[in-house]
Design an enzyme around this catalytic site. Structure first.
Site, short mmCIF file in Angstrom:
data_model
loop_
_atom_site.label_atom_id
_atom_site.label_comp_id
_atom_site.label_asym_id
_atom_site.label_seq_id
_atom_site.Cartn_x
_atom_site.Cartn_y
_atom_site.Cartn_z
N GLU A 192 0.67 3.52 -4.69
CA GLU A 192 1.34 2.93 -5.83
C GLU A 192 2.15 1.69 -5.43
O GLU A 192 2.04 0.64 -6.03
CB GLU A 192 2.27 3.97 -6.46
CG GLU A 192 2.91 3.51 -7.73
CD GLU A 192 2.17 4.02 -8.96
OE1 GLU A 192 1.15 4.69 -8.77
OE2 GLU A 192 2.62 3.71 -10.07
N ASP A 193 2.97 1.85 -4.40
CA ASP A 193 3.89 0.77 -4.03
C ASP A 193 3.34 -0.13 -2.94
O ASP A 193 3.68 -1.29 -2.83
CB ASP A 193 5.22 1.36 -3.53
CG ASP A 193 5.94 2.07 -4.65
OD1 ASP A 193 5.67 1.75 -5.81
OD2 ASP A 193 6.77 2.94 -4.35
#
Ligand code: MN
Length: 474
Positions: free
Chosen positions: A75-76
C-alpha cells in the site's frame, strides 16, 4: 536502524536460514519505505520492525514475521504482490495481500462496526495469521499514539477497544489483548487510568510484592515435600480489568481492596491437582472460588485450575494452576497454533467454536463469497447472543436461548442439577430467554434427580436438548 534487534529476539528459536530470510525481508521493507517518515519523524521502517518484533516475541512462524515486516509495503511502499511472491513465496504474498485488504477497517458507529467485524472475521477465517499480524500492527500504532492529534488518538483508541481488543480476546491472545486494552484505556479515560496507576502501580506495589514473595516460599516448600517442582509468580492484573471490575461492582476507588493473584506452573496435569490440594490444605478456599478449566476448557482452548482462598492475614488470594503448555495457550491463545516450537501439532489445538464455524462455512462456500458472508451473518454472527458468567467468561448462544441452554453449555451436571438462574443478580426462571450481555449464574441443587421433561420445550440448542433426553432416559 537495523534488523539487529529483531534477530536478537528470534535468537535460538529460529534457524539461521530463517534469520537470513528475516534480514532479507527487513532490507526489502527498508528499501520499499525509503524516505517515508512516521508522523513522529521516525523512519517508516521502525513501525515494520516493531510489528515484526512483537510477532517474534510471540514465537510465530517465520512467514508471519516476514509478513509483519512487509505488511505496509504494497500500500505505502508501492511494491506489488507478484514481486513479494517472487522474493518470499506464495504464503507470504497471500498474507500481505489480505493485510492490505483489511487496512481500511475503521470504527464508525455500531452498524459499521458489525460490518467491519465481519470483514475481519472473513479474513481471519482464511488465515488466522492475518489477524495476528494486524493485532501486532495495531499494538505498535497504539504505542506511538502520543504524536497524533487528540481527536485521532480518541478515534484510534475507541476503534481498538471496540474491534481489536475483543478479537484478541475471542482468539484467547491474552498477551496482546491486555496491552491493547490498557493503551486504549489510557487515552480514552486518562483520569481513571492515572488513579488506578497510582494505587496499583505505585502505592500498593511494594506491599503486594512482599506478600506474593511470602506465599511463593510457602508453596514451593510444601510442593517440594511432595516431590513437585513448581514455579510461582505474581500474576499481573492489567489496569483496564481492574477498572471494569470496579464498574461492574459499582465500587469506587476507596473501596477497591487489592486482589492478590498468583500463578503456579507445574509439569503435568496430576501435579496441577496435587498443588490445588496443597493450597487448600494451607488456606481456606472461598465458596464458589474453584474453577476447573482443565476438565472443562474455555471455548478458546484456555485451561487452568482457578481457586480463590483466604490467604495469610485474611487476604483474598487468587491462584491459577497450570502446566507449561497450558501457560503458552493462555498467553498466546489461538496464536499458539502457529507457535514456532509447537508447529505441526495443529490437530491438538482446541479452536473456539466461533472460529470452527467460520472455517467450516469458509470451506463450504469457498467459491461463493457473497453466499459465505450471508451464511456467516446468519449462522455465526447475527443470530448469536453473548452471555457472561459472573467471572466474565463469555459463551455464545443462538438467539432465543434460555438459561437452560446456558446451564448445559457450561456443564452437563450444572444443567441436570439446575433449579433456577440469577440473571443480572436477580432470581429468575430457567426458561427465561437470555439477552446479549446478560450475566448469568445457574443456581443448582445437589440433591436434584435430573431435568424435567418440559425443559426440552424451552431449550433452543440441540446440545442442551440431547443432554436433557439422555438424562431423562437413565
Ligand atoms: Mn502498519
Amino acid at each position: 536502524m537495523s534488523a539487529k534487534e529483531l534477530l536478537k529476539i528470534m535468537g535460538e528459536n529460529y534457524t539461521d536460514a530463517e534469520k537470513k530470510l528475516a534480514q532479507k525481508a527487513y532490507d526489502y521493507a527498508e528499501k520499499a519505505h525509503e524516505g517515508q517518515m512516521r508522523i513522529s519523524g521516525d523512519p517508516y521502517i521502525t513501525h515494520s520492525l516493531e510489528t515484526a518484533i512483537i510477532l517474534a516475541d510471540m514465537e510465530m512462524d517465520i512467514n508471519t514475521i516476514i509478513a509483519g515486516l512487509l505488511h505496509d509495503t504494497v500500500e505505502d511502499g508501492h511494491c506489488d504482490y507478484k514481486d513479494v511472491k517472487k522474493e518470499f513465496g506464495k504464503d507470504v504474498a497471500a498474507l500481505v495481500e489480505s493485510l492490505t485488504k483489511i487496512r481500511s477497517i475503521k470504527y464508525r458507529g455500531k452498524e459499521r462496526y458489525i460490518e467491519n467485524l465481519r470483514k475481519m472475521l472473513v479474513a481471519m477465517a482464511k488465515d488466522l495469521r492475518v489477524i495476528i499480524v494486524k493485532l501486532a500492527d495495531r499494538l505498535h500504532n497504539l504505542r506511538t499514539l502520543d504524536v497524533l492529534t487528540k481527536e485521532k488518538q480518541q478515534r484510534t483508541a475507541l476503534e481498538s477497544l471496540e474491534i481489536y481488543a475483543p478479537i484478541a480476546g475471542l482468539l484467547g491472545i491474552w498477551r496482546l489483548r491486555w496491552q491493547i486494552e490498557d493503551l486504549c484505556f489510557k487515552y480514552l479515560d486518562p483520569k481513571n487510568y492515572q488513579k488506578i496507576h497510582e494505587v496499583y502501580g505505585i502505592e500498593k506495589k511494594e506491599e503486594r510484592e512482599k506478600y506474593i514473595n511470602e506465599i511463593r516460599k510457602i508453596i514451593e516448600k510444601e510442593a517440594k515435600k511432595e516431590g513437585i517442582k513448581c514455579f510461582v509468580n505474581g500474576r499481573f492484573k492489567h489496569y483496564y480489568s481492574i477498572y471494569q471490575k470496579m464498574i461492574k461492582k459499582e465500587i469506587n476507588f476507596n473501596e477497591i481492596h487489592d486482589v492478590f493473584a498468583l500463578r503456579v506452573i507445574v509439569n503435568d496435569i496430576p501435579e496441577c491437582y496435587q498443588v490445588l490440594g496443597i493450597i487448600h490444605k494451607l488456606w481456606k478456599p472461598v465458596r464458589g472460588g474453584l474453577k476447573d478449566y482443565i476438565a472443562v476448557p474455555k471455548p478458546n482452548g484456555y485451561q487452568s485450575l482457578h481457586t480463590t482462598v483466604i490467604g495469610p492475614g485474611g487476604k483474598i488470594t487468587e491462584f491459577q494452576i497450570r502446566t507449561k503448555e497450558m501457560d503458552t495457550v493462555a498467553k498466546f491463545g489461538i496464536a499458539a497454533h502457529y507457535h514456532y516450537k509447537t508447529h505441526g501439532s495443529d490437530t491438538n489445538v482446541k479452536q473456539s467454536e466461533w472460529i470452527k464455524n467460520i472455517l467450516d462455512l469458509q470451506k463450504q462456500y469457498a467459491n461463493e463469497g457473497e453466499e459465505f458472508i450471508k451464511k456467516l451473518k446468519m449462522d455465526v454472527f447475527k443470530d448469536r447472543i453473548f452471555v457472561f458468567t459472573p467471572n466474565n467468561d463469555v459463551f455464545d448462544l443462538p438467539e432465543g436461548a434460555t438459561a437452560i441452554d446456558f446451564a448445559y453449555r457450561i456443564h452437563t451436571n450444572i444443567g441436570n442439577k439446575a433449579m433456577g438462574a440469577k440473571i443480572n443478580k436477580k432470581f429468575d426462571k430457567l426458561n427465561t430467554e437470555l439477552k446479549s450481555g446478560d450475566i448469568v449464574e445457574i443456581v443448582t441443587d445437589p440433591n436434584k434427580k435430573g431435568p424435567s421433561r418440559d425443559w426440552i420445550k424451552y431449550a433452543k440448542t440441540s446440545n442442551a436438548r440431547a443432554k436433557i433426553r439422555r438424562a431423562l432416559s437413565k
